[in-house]
Structure formats: structure tokens, C-alpha cells
Design a protein around this motif. Structure first.
Motif, PDB file in Angstrom:
ATOM      1  N   VAL A   5       0.866  -1.185   0.000  1.00  0.00           N
ATOM      2  CA  VAL A   5       0.000   0.000   0.000  1.00  0.00           C
ATOM      3  C   VAL A   5       0.899   1.230   0.000  1.00  0.00           C
ATOM      4  CG1 VAL A   5      -1.759   1.307   1.244  1.00  0.00           C
ATOM      5  CG2 VAL A   5      -1.831  -1.198   1.243  1.00  0.00           C
ATOM      6  N   LEU A   6       0.833   2.013  -1.076  1.00  0.00           N
ATOM      7  CA  LEU A   6       1.643   3.225  -1.174  1.00  0.00           C
ATOM      8  C   LEU A   6       0.790   4.409  -0.742  1.00  0.00           C
ATOM      9  CD1 LEU A   6       3.498   2.612  -4.560  1.00  0.00           C
ATOM     10  CD2 LEU A   6       4.266   2.084  -2.234  1.00  0.00           C
ATOM     11  N   ASP A   7       1.108   4.954   0.403  1.00  0.00           N
ATOM     12  CA  ASP A   7       0.319   6.047   0.956  1.00  0.00           C
ATOM     13  C   ASP A   7       1.160   6.735   2.023  1.00  0.00           C
ATOM     14  OD1 ASP A   7      -1.769   7.740   1.353  1.00  0.00           O
ATOM     15  OD2 ASP A   7      -3.186   6.233   2.076  1.00  0.00           O
ATOM     16  N   ARG A   8       0.810   7.959   2.324  1.00  0.00           N
ATOM     17  CA  ARG A   8       1.492   8.671   3.394  1.00  0.00           C
ATOM     18  C   ARG A   8       0.461   9.422   4.228  1.00  0.00           C
ATOM     19  NH1 ARG A   8       5.447  13.040   0.755  1.00  0.00           N
ATOM     20  NH2 ARG A   8       6.010  11.275  -0.560  1.00  0.00           N
ATOM     21  N   GLY A   9       0.740   9.530   5.532  1.00  0.00           N
ATOM     22  CA  GLY A   9      -0.203  10.125   6.465  1.00  0.00           C
ATOM     23  C   GLY A   9      -0.333  11.624   6.295  1.00  0.00           C
TER      24      GLY A   9
END
Length: 418
Positions: free
Chosen positions: A339-343
Motif C-alpha cells: 500500500v503506497l500512501d502517506r499520512g
């Protein structure tokens, strides 16, 4: 970004310089200095005009880049760097508002060229007519005093305004070693106050969140290279606001500051601590975390950064959920979902993610801070244990604070006010 240069070389190959709306008196001091020191200048003569070019040394090679593709321009920069030239590329207004900047920087990266961004006043900010086709939101031509809402409660706004930042004028160039949310907020505070700040990013992230103000990307070449950069640029203070796990950068900062006599402040984010209902398994490093996971769990969620994921390679029994901002390099576990994501992430979304994938352990580094703390609350709610990777021992800095507000107070105390 390109690898750190060998000792004795300038760590930046090309400066991408914003020249504002055109008049020379609206150039930043740093932009004027870089142009005056240049050996090769890439420029689109039509929008830029003669003002900034008049600052070029008579021996400088001026290259019309208007018809060059990004790859061709990068090749031209490479040739100039190889012959020992200082290289600048000029942009009307602020380069961050130029639609082709991402293509230009990608081409430089492909050539292994280390670049630095030097922002300028947006082209339409002072109301000067300009042919630049990419206007930016209107701003004032000079930095405005810090607004009360942006100033820490204990620091009066007047104390950090441009006119009172230091008796007799500006404190000079301040280097922020960044890459964190705290570094971005501090840079925003200082830029709003009209201070001269450069934020340095290591270049490990392909598309980082850029702070306001001037940005340089790429390594310095260790403590020796950083010390040389501090001397060459007349840096008056260094603020190390890097991630708590960037211990090598922090160690280099301590050594370089000591060697050059430059004031150094460490902005050190406090670590998380166990709360009632938590079940933490504390480990000293990612390798130990991987051993614990292989022995005891089958559906781990990894949030250890793209570099840490490879420690779990070779596990053929677990089904991993790996979340990071960019694809991790190297080998990965036999079965995984990336999962490629950032907060930042919310507690509800974290709880939903863990439940949907039937996570039985959360693996994370003790980075601290509120931005990514929601995953800990979600694990607590779902009674999921946490394998918590401890921080490396931080090098001893002369002075350390734990919040952006305290860093702002340090600046006021260090440089004084009227």
C-alpha cells in the motif's frame, strides 16, 4: 538523487534559480550571488529578459534553453559540471510554479546531477507587467512580519519579525536539516518571518513534501562536506530537524557544527510511550523485529519505511501488509500486499484497514509525533500487539528542544530582538 560527492567537491551541481518578475532589485540576495558566481547559465531569454543576465560574469557561457528538451538540458549541465563550471538555470518568477520543473528535475536525477532549488518572488507578486505564462498567487514583494496566529504563544510576534530578528539586521543564513513535518512547519515560520533559510533534504524520497523557502536535495558528503558547505555559505546556525532514525545525518551535523563553530540546535521529536491497553514488544532494530514476526505472527502490518521492509524478505509463511510512501527497494516477503500512501491517517481508517486484512501484529518504528500515532490507537482498540523498534542512540547535540515552538524561542534567544 545523485550519490554524495567525494570530499573536496561542491555537493550541488546546478542551482535552479527563481529570478522573480524581472527587475534586478527584486532578486533575492542568494539568487544574485549564485548568478554572479556562475560559469554556465541556462536561460530562456524571452521571458527572463536582460536584467538578471547582466549579473553574469563576462566569462560565463549563457545557453539558450528554450528549445532544449529536459534530457538535452540535463546533458548540457553534465558537460558544464564535468569541466568544473558552477551552473545555474534561471526561471522567471519562482521555479516551483514552472509546469516543467518536475520534468527538469527528473532529467537531472537521471544524469546523477545534484540540484538545489532557489525560490524567487512569484512573477506577478509586485504587480510588475511580465510575459511569464505561469503566474502564481499574488504576494507582497518583501516578506511580511510573522502573523500572530503562526507564532508560538510564548513568543510575541514582534520578536520574530524581519525588522527585529537580530540587532542590526538579519541573523544570516540558517540551515534546517529536514524531511519531517516539524522541519516544514519551522521553515514556514522562518520564511514568514523573513529569515534566510535553506532546508536540506537527503534525497531518499523521490517526491518529497517540499517546505517553503529555499531547498537543497542530496547529501553533503558526510561531516567534512557539511562543514565545507557551512563555511562556503556563511551559515549562522544549523537546526537538525531530521527523523529520529537519521542518526548518521545527526552525527555529521554535530561534528560539522563543532568543527566550524556554528550554533547547532537539535529538534528531537519525543518518542511514543505505552498507554493503558497497549501490548508492546520492544526490539532494538528492524532485524530483530523480523525475527520476532517470523516466529510468532502470520498477518503483520509493516510501517517501518521503505528501507526497513527488506529485513522481512525470505519469510514464506506470513502474509504481509506493507505500507510506505514509495516502493521499497530490495527483496520482500514471499506474500505481501503493498500500500503506497502517506499520512496523516485517522484512527477509524487505521482500524478499518487492520480489521479488513485481519492483522495480528503491527510493526513500526518509534518515530514519535502525532502524524502517525493513529495506528497505535487502532491497534490498542483491536487488541493487536505492536512490535516497537527502538530508536538508535542520538548523538549529543549542544542544545536540544522537543517542539517547533521551542525551536522558535531558541532562535529569538540566540539572535536577540529589539
Amino acid at each position: 538523487m545523485s550519490a554524495p560527492p567525494p570530499p573536496g567537491t561542491d555537493p550541488v551541481d546546478v542551482h535552479l534559480v527563481g529570478i522573480g518578475p524581472g527587475p534586478v532589485d527584486l532578486l533575492t540576495v542568494r539568487a544574485s550571488r549564485l548568478i554572479a558566481m556562475s560559469g554556465t547559465v541556462l536561460v530562456d531569454p524571452d521571458p527572463v529578459g536582460p536584467g538578471a543576465l547582466g549579473l553574469c560574469p563576462p566569462t560565463a557561457l549563457v545557453v539558450d534553453s528554450s528549445e532544449l528538451t529536459p534530457a538535452a538540458a540535463a546533458a548540457t549541465v553534465r558537460e558544464a559540471v564535468d569541466r568544473g563550471d558552477r551552473v545555474v538555470r534561471l526561471y522567471q518568477g519562482d521555479p516551483t510554479h514552472h509546469p516543467d520543473l518536475p520534468a527538469h528535475t527528473r532529467a537531472l536525477d537521471d544524469e546523477g546531477i545534484c540540484w538545489e532549488l532557489v525560490p524567487g518572488i512569484p512573477a506577478d507578486a509586485p504587480g510588475v507587467p511580465t510575459p511569464a505564462p505561469h503566474p502564481a498567487p499574488a504576494q507582497q514583494p518583501t516578506p511580511a512580519p510573522l502573523q500572530p496566529a503562526a507564532v508560538p504563544a510564548a513568543v510575541p510576534a514582534a520578536e520574530v519579525s524581519p525588522a527585529t530578528a537580530m540587532p542590526g539586521g538579519s541573523p544570516g543564513l540558517i540551515l534546517v536539516l529536514g524531511g519531517t513535518g516539524e522541519a516544514r512547519r519551522l521553515a514556514d515560520l522562518m520564511v514568514t518571518a523573513g529569515l534566510d533559510v535553506v532546508t536540506s533534504l537527503a534525497g531518499k524520497v523521490t517526491r518529497p513534501r517540499l517546505p517553503r523557502g529555499e531547498v537543497r536535495i542530496g547529501g553533503f558528503g558526510g561531516a567534512e562536506g557539511l562543514a565545507r558547505w557551512l563555511r562556503e555559505n556563511g551559515v549562522s546556525a544549523v537546526i537538525d530537524a531530521t527523523d529520529p532514525f537519521s542518526d548518521q545525518i545527526s552525527e555529521a551535523a554535530v561534528r560539522a557544527a563543532r568543527e566550524t563553530g556554528t550554533p547547532l540546535l537539535r529538534l528531537h521529536r519525543p518518542p511514543w510511550s505505552e498507554q493503558p491497553g497497549d501490548e508492546w514488544i520492544r526490539v532494538p532494530d528492524v532485524q530483530t523485529a523480523a525475527h520476532v514476526v517470523r516466529e510468532r505472527f502470520r498477518r503483520p502490518m509493516l510501517t517501518v519505511g521503505k528501507q526497513g521492509a527488506s529485513a522481512f524478505a525470505g519469510d514464506t509463511r506470513g502474509s504481509y501488509l506493507i505500507r510506505c510512501s514509495e516502493p521499497p527497494p530490495g527483496a520482500l516477503p514471499h506474500r505481501y500486499l503493498l500500500v503506497l500512501d502517506r499520512g496523516p491517517f485517522g484512527v477509524d481508517s487505521e482500524r478499518t484497514l487492520m480489521s479488513r486484512h485481519r492483522i495480528d501484529v503491527l510493526v513500526t518504528r518509534n518515530s514519535g509525533g502525532a502524524t502517525s500515532e493513529a495506528k497505535l490507537a487502532a491497534a490498542r482498540d483491536l487488541h493487536i500487539p505492536v512490535v516497537m523498534v527502538g530508536r538508535p542512540e542520538a548523538p549529543t547535540a549542544p542544545e536540544t528542544v522537543h517542539s517547533v515552538d521551542d525551536a522558535a524561542r531558541w532562535l529569538v534567544e540566540r539572535f536577540g530582538s529589539r
